[in-house]
Design a protein around this motif. Structure first.
Motif, short mmCIF file in Angstrom:
data_model
loop_
_atom_site.label_atom_id
_atom_site.label_comp_id
_atom_site.label_asym_id
_atom_site.label_seq_id
_atom_site.Cartn_x
_atom_site.Cartn_y
_atom_site.Cartn_z
N GLY A 71 -11.31 -1.15 -12.47
CA GLY A 71 -10.70 -1.06 -11.16
C GLY A 71 -9.20 -1.28 -11.21
N THR A 72 -8.77 -2.23 -12.02
CA THR A 72 -7.34 -2.51 -12.16
C THR A 72 -6.61 -1.32 -12.76
OG1 THR A 72 -7.75 -4.88 -12.41
CG2 THR A 72 -5.65 -4.05 -13.20
N ILE A 73 -7.18 -0.74 -13.82
CA ILE A 73 -6.56 0.41 -14.47
C ILE A 73 -6.44 1.59 -13.51
CG2 ILE A 73 -7.00 2.19 -16.23
CD1 ILE A 73 -8.07 -0.11 -18.01
N CYS A 74 -7.51 1.87 -12.79
CA CYS A 74 -7.50 3.00 -11.85
C CYS A 74 -6.51 2.78 -10.72
CB CYS A 74 -8.91 3.24 -11.30
SG CYS A 74 -10.04 3.96 -12.51
N SER A 75 -6.36 1.53 -10.31
CA SER A 75 -5.40 1.23 -9.25
C SER A 75 -3.97 1.44 -9.74
CB SER A 75 -5.59 -0.22 -8.78
OG SER A 75 -4.60 -0.59 -7.86
N ILE A 76 -3.66 0.96 -10.93
CA ILE A 76 -2.30 1.09 -11.46
C ILE A 76 -1.94 2.55 -11.67
CG2 ILE A 76 -0.84 0.61 -13.46
CD1 ILE A 76 -2.38 -2.03 -13.79
N ALA A 77 -2.86 3.33 -12.24
CA ALA A 77 -2.58 4.73 -12.59
C ALA A 77 -2.94 5.71 -11.48
CB ALA A 77 -3.31 5.10 -13.88
N ARG A 78 -3.42 5.20 -10.35
CA ARG A 78 -3.83 6.07 -9.23
C ARG A 78 -4.77 7.18 -9.73
NH1 ARG A 78 0.32 5.62 -5.26
NH2 ARG A 78 0.98 3.43 -5.27
N VAL A 79 -5.83 6.77 -10.40
CA VAL A 79 -6.78 7.72 -10.99
C VAL A 79 -7.70 8.26 -9.90
CG1 VAL A 79 -8.67 7.97 -12.62
CG2 VAL A 79 -6.69 6.56 -13.22
N GLY A 80 -7.85 9.57 -9.85
CA GLY A 80 -8.71 10.19 -8.85
C GLY A 80 -9.97 10.81 -9.41
N HIS A 81 -9.99 11.06 -10.72
CA HIS A 81 -11.14 11.70 -11.36
C HIS A 81 -11.54 10.92 -12.61
CE1 HIS A 81 -10.91 15.47 -8.99
NE2 HIS A 81 -9.62 15.24 -8.99
N ALA A 82 -12.82 10.97 -12.94
CA ALA A 82 -13.32 10.34 -14.16
C ALA A 82 -14.38 11.22 -14.79
CB ALA A 82 -13.90 8.96 -13.86
N LEU A 83 -14.28 11.41 -16.09
CA LEU A 83 -15.33 12.05 -16.88
C LEU A 83 -15.96 10.94 -17.70
CD1 LEU A 83 -13.52 15.29 -18.14
CD2 LEU A 83 -14.79 14.93 -16.01
#
Length: 530
Positions: free
Chosen positions: A127-139
């Motif tokens: 969650g922290t990583i996705c928040s920092i990088a503003r990740v919208g997709h995941a494979l």
């Protein structure tokens, strides 16, 4: 900078200000890359399509032609079905398999930004990583999706691969035609690699398309010197840049192949080396020490190159491996901020007990806290310059890592009078255990999320087998049960298992100064334990 191909400009918008960048050097002719460059194309399209590229433990082998077709298929799905546009960040999660490598290449070919994480990382970390990088997709490998789903990351669209569902990434219909690679700039961000910092908050290291090739065109080309017939293998996962370079970028840049192992413990590496005739091995000193005990009965005659990084390689380990195998371990130091190895030595230039010399294309020196070079033979901070440099994603710690154009790695080194660099210690509170970088404050934060923990301090204690082990000192609420196993179990639910303390010490109070500052040195000194 060149004109970006990114439609989503988040990554470029969050690069550090130009005056906080390190000085970049492109001293070798092969580092003069064109303005337009897609590194996935460079890795995929210059090898004989009939030659092998990836081997799986099952015995399956992919050719470069197979891989190119799979990458194009995935890239079509990313852009046509999932709506990924150039510059979007795409999280990649799963064990080390050819499919994970194919996903990484497809993300880059589509002009998106790859954010590869460890399959071990827990929901809070993800969650922290996705928040920092503003990740919208995941494979995500279908076997590793549970923790990612539990993270409940707002706006994240998760697509699994390797499953039976019709909407699985690999089961979706595609045009079956080549995918036209996005015409990215050589300085468009290709990947964001996360590393833990001493504050506990992960730092996103942004690397360009040209950076991916630069690590192959410096360390791999000039020190490792791979052959087209080499078979690479090793223990670092693709979520580490050590593994990404050693198991994907280096073999592909040379037109060679790699054995990708989901489980690469020392006991599994040895039989795999024999079965698949591995010739180039990447792992940490801990693994070399462990394999020494099991060498009898295993054929390692196919090996010609052994690379060690991730932690300091003791001279005793080097000599023991050389005596048993006749192989000279290539020691090296790298950093996520610089993507891969920048000091090393091979063959007759190896000197046990030292890391080596600056890799061609790189400069290194030892300096004091003011940035002035120190005389040879005296310890100081390692400072590095080369074709790749630290660029943190919107992080004020950029000013700590880059000073006066030099990358300050956080390592204390001595430069000998003949130019060899010798490791002394980490200059900060980072713990390096069995090749893993572990930020003590991150483990402290996890401990403090337990309802019974009032205070926590985490240090690294020297260990002959692992280099260092994580030791946690904790203060509990009055009346709480001092159950170390239960507390370790809690930490394992919050963080990747390798970050879990090997030892938990319960104290009535942590040692502090009169002003309340934690006295870590007292915890590090066994005799001064409160």
């Amino acid at each position: 900078m060149n004109v970006s191909a990114h439609v989503d400009t988040f990554a470029r918008d969050n690069l550090p200000p130009p005056d906080e960048w390190p000085e970049l050097r492109f001293d070798l002719p092969e580092l003069h890359y064109p303005e337009r460059l897609n590194c996935a194309v460079e890795l995929l399209d210059h090898a004989d399509p009939a030659r092998p590229v990836f081997h799986a433990p099952s015995g399956d082998t992919w050719t470069y032609g197979d891989l190119r077709a799979y990458v194009d298929r995935i890239a079509h799905v990313l852009t046509r079905d999932l709506g990924v546009v150039p510059g979007n960040r795409v999280l990649l999660r799963g064990p080390t398999t050819p499919w994970l490598a194919a996903c990484w290449l497809a993300v880059l070919k589509a002009g998106a930004v790859a954010v590869t994480v460890l399959a071990q990382q827990r929901p809070h970390e993800l969650g922290t990583i996705c928040s920092i990088a503003r990740v919208g997709h995941a494979l995500c490998d279908v076997r590793a999706v549970d923790d990612l789903a539990k993270a409940e990351i707002p706006g994240l669209r998760i697509t699994t691969y390797g499953g039976d569902a019709p909407d699985d990434l690999l089961n979706r219909p595609t045009p079956g035609t080549p995918y036209p690679a996005v015409d990215t700039a050589s300085d468009d961000v290709a990947l964001i690699a996360f590393t833990s910092g001493t504050t506990g908050r992960p730092k996103g290291c942004m690397h360009f398309h040209r950076d991916v090739l630069a690590i192959a065109d410096t360390f791999s080309k000039h020190v490792l010197k791979p052959h087209v017939d080499d078979v690479f293998a090793g223990s670092p996962p693709l979520g580490f840049t050590f593994g990404l370079g050693g198991l994907v970028v280096f073999p592909m840049r040379a037109g060679a192949s790699a054995l990708l192992l989901e489980q690469a413990t020392p006991k599994r590496l040895l039989p795999a080396i024999a079965e698949h005739r591995v010739s180039v091995l990447f792992t940490a000193p801990t693994a070399y020490r462990a394999m020494l005990d099991d060498l009898d009965g295993h054929d390692v005659s196919s090996l010609r190159r052994c690379v060690s990084a991730g932690e300091n390689l003791p001279a005793a380990t080097w000599r023991a491996w050389h005596e048993r195998t006749g192989l000279r371990i290539i020691n090296g130091i790298g950093a996520t901020e610089l993507l891969h190895i920048f000091i090393s030595a091979a063959d007759e230039r190896i000197r046990p007990g030292t890391t080596g010399v600056a890799v061609p294309g790189w400069l290194a020196r030892v300096q004091d806290a003011n940035g002035d070079p120190v005389p040879d033979g005296e310890p100081g901070l390692l400072a590095v310059r080369g074709p790749v440099g630290c660029r943190y994603l919107a992080d004020p710690r950029q000013r700590d890592y880059v000073r006066a154009g030099w990358n300050i790695t956080g390592d204390t080194y001595v430069r000998e009078d003949d130019g060899y660099f010798r490791y002394v210690a980490r200059a900060d509170d980072m713990i390096i255990s069995a090749g893993y970088n572990i930020a003590g404050p991150e483990v402290e934060d996890a401990l403090l999320r337990h309802p019974d923990v009032v205070e926590a301090a985490v240090i690294g204690r020297p260990d002959e087998t692992r280099g260092q082990v994580v030791v946690a000192y904790t203060v509990l609420k009055e009346g709480a049960q001092r159950d170390a196993d239960a507390l370790r179990g809690f930490v394992k639910s919050e963080l990747a298992p390798y970050k879990c303390p090997r030892e938990i010490v319960f104290l009535d109070a942590l040692p502090r100064t009169a002003t309340g500052k934690l006295q870590r040195y007292r915890l590090r000194t066994e005799g001064d334990r409160p």
